[in-house]
Design a protein around this motif. Structure first.
Motif, PDB file in Angstrom:
ATOM      1  N   UNK A  12      -2.309   3.162  12.471  1.00  0.00           N
ATOM      2  CA  UNK A  12      -2.226   3.911  11.213  1.00  0.00           C
ATOM      3  C   UNK A  12      -1.062   4.913  11.241  1.00  0.00           C
ATOM      4  N   UNK A  13      -0.911   5.599  12.362  1.00  0.00           N
ATOM      5  CA  UNK A  13       0.153   6.600  12.472  1.00  0.00           C
ATOM      6  C   UNK A  13       1.538   5.944  12.453  1.00  0.00           C
ATOM      7  N   UNK A  14       1.692   4.839  13.165  1.00  0.00           N
ATOM      8  CA  UNK A  14       2.972   4.115  13.155  1.00  0.00           C
ATOM      9  C   UNK A  14       3.319   3.629  11.744  1.00  0.00           C
ATOM     10  N   UNK A  15       2.323   3.094  11.053  1.00  0.00           N
ATOM     11  CA  UNK A  15       2.552   2.603   9.695  1.00  0.00           C
ATOM     12  C   UNK A  15       2.910   3.760   8.761  1.00  0.00           C
ATOM     13  N   UNK A  16       2.212   4.881   8.885  1.00  0.00           N
ATOM     14  CA  UNK A  16       2.510   6.049   8.052  1.00  0.00           C
ATOM     15  C   UNK A  16       3.915   6.577   8.333  1.00  0.00           C
ATOM     16  N   UNK A  17       4.296   6.622   9.600  1.00  0.00           N
ATOM     17  CA  UNK A  17       5.641   7.070   9.967  1.00  0.00           C
ATOM     18  C   UNK A  17       6.708   6.150   9.369  1.00  0.00           C
ATOM     19  N   UNK A  18       6.469   4.845   9.436  1.00  0.00           N
ATOM     20  CA  UNK A  18       7.412   3.879   8.866  1.00  0.00           C
ATOM     21  C   UNK A  18       7.484   4.038   7.350  1.00  0.00           C
ATOM     22  N   UNK A  19       6.345   4.243   6.717  1.00  0.00           N
ATOM     23  CA  UNK A  19       6.307   4.432   5.274  1.00  0.00           C
ATOM     24  C   UNK A  19       7.097   5.672   4.856  1.00  0.00           C
ATOM     25  N   UNK A  20       6.908   6.756   5.565  1.00  0.00           N
ATOM     26  CA  UNK A  20       7.645   7.985   5.253  1.00  0.00           C
ATOM     27  C   UNK A  20       9.142   7.804   5.515  1.00  0.00           C
ATOM     28  N   UNK A  54      11.282  -2.978  -1.828  1.00  0.00           N
ATOM     29  CA  UNK A  54      10.328  -4.051  -1.513  1.00  0.00           C
ATOM     30  C   UNK A  54       9.579  -3.767  -0.218  1.00  0.00           C
ATOM     31  N   UNK A  55      10.280  -3.329   0.808  1.00  0.00           N
ATOM     32  CA  UNK A  55       9.620  -3.010   2.072  1.00  0.00           C
ATOM     33  C   UNK A  55       8.620  -1.879   1.894  1.00  0.00           C
ATOM     34  N   UNK A  56       8.993  -0.887   1.103  1.00  0.00           N
ATOM     35  CA  UNK A  56       8.102   0.237   0.822  1.00  0.00           C
ATOM     36  C   UNK A  56       6.833  -0.262   0.125  1.00  0.00           C
ATOM     37  N   UNK A  57       6.994  -1.104  -0.886  1.00  0.00           N
ATOM     38  CA  UNK A  57       5.849  -1.626  -1.632  1.00  0.00           C
ATOM     39  C   UNK A  57       4.945  -2.456  -0.724  1.00  0.00           C
ATOM     40  N   UNK A  58       5.533  -3.329   0.066  1.00  0.00           N
ATOM     41  CA  UNK A  58       4.750  -4.196   0.955  1.00  0.00           C
ATOM     42  C   UNK A  58       3.968  -3.366   1.965  1.00  0.00           C
ATOM     43  N   UNK A  59       4.630  -2.406   2.590  1.00  0.00           N
ATOM     44  CA  UNK A  59       3.943  -1.579   3.584  1.00  0.00           C
ATOM     45  C   UNK A  59       2.862  -0.737   2.918  1.00  0.00           C
ATOM     46  N   UNK A  60       3.178  -0.156   1.772  1.00  0.00           N
ATOM     47  CA  UNK A  60       2.201   0.672   1.077  1.00  0.00           C
ATOM     48  C   UNK A  60       0.983  -0.150   0.688  1.00  0.00           C
TER      49      UNK A  60
END
Length: 106
Positions: A40-48, A75-81
């Protein structure tokens, strides 16, 4: 001078492209991680990171050389979000809308 400006612009685009690629790799690592909290933290860091990169790109005038990278980051932002499955906040939806409107304004 024109050649130097183009070179500097290309260098910035290359750096931003590399940052996008690094953040996407980080998101993929998060998907493969067994530790839920760590994932979760890695994904949140990537999203930010993607959000920050998107804001940097949208701070530039809308120009043809930047648009493919900006669309990729959106697109990457939308997919990750979407993969985080918590829906979008109003601010995030506006970020996406603003980016898509920029693309169509050219």
């Amino acid at each position: 001078m024109s050649r130097q400006t183009t070179s500097v612009g290309s260098s910035c685009l290359d750096l931003w492209r590399e940052k996008n690629d690094r953040l996407v790799r980080q998101a993929k690592v998060a998907q493969n991680s067994d530790l839920t909290l760590r994932r979760r933290q890695l994904a949140q860091d990537a999203l930010e990171g993607l959000r920050g990169l998107l804001h940097s790109l949208q701070g530039l005038p809308a120009a043809v050389p930047v648009l493919p990278l900006e669309l990729t980051v959106i697109c990457n932002f939308i997919i990750l979000r979407a993969s985080l499955a918590q829906g979008f906040t109003e601010d995030q939806a506006q970020d996406i809308q603003r980016g898509l409107e920029r693309e169509w304004s050219l």
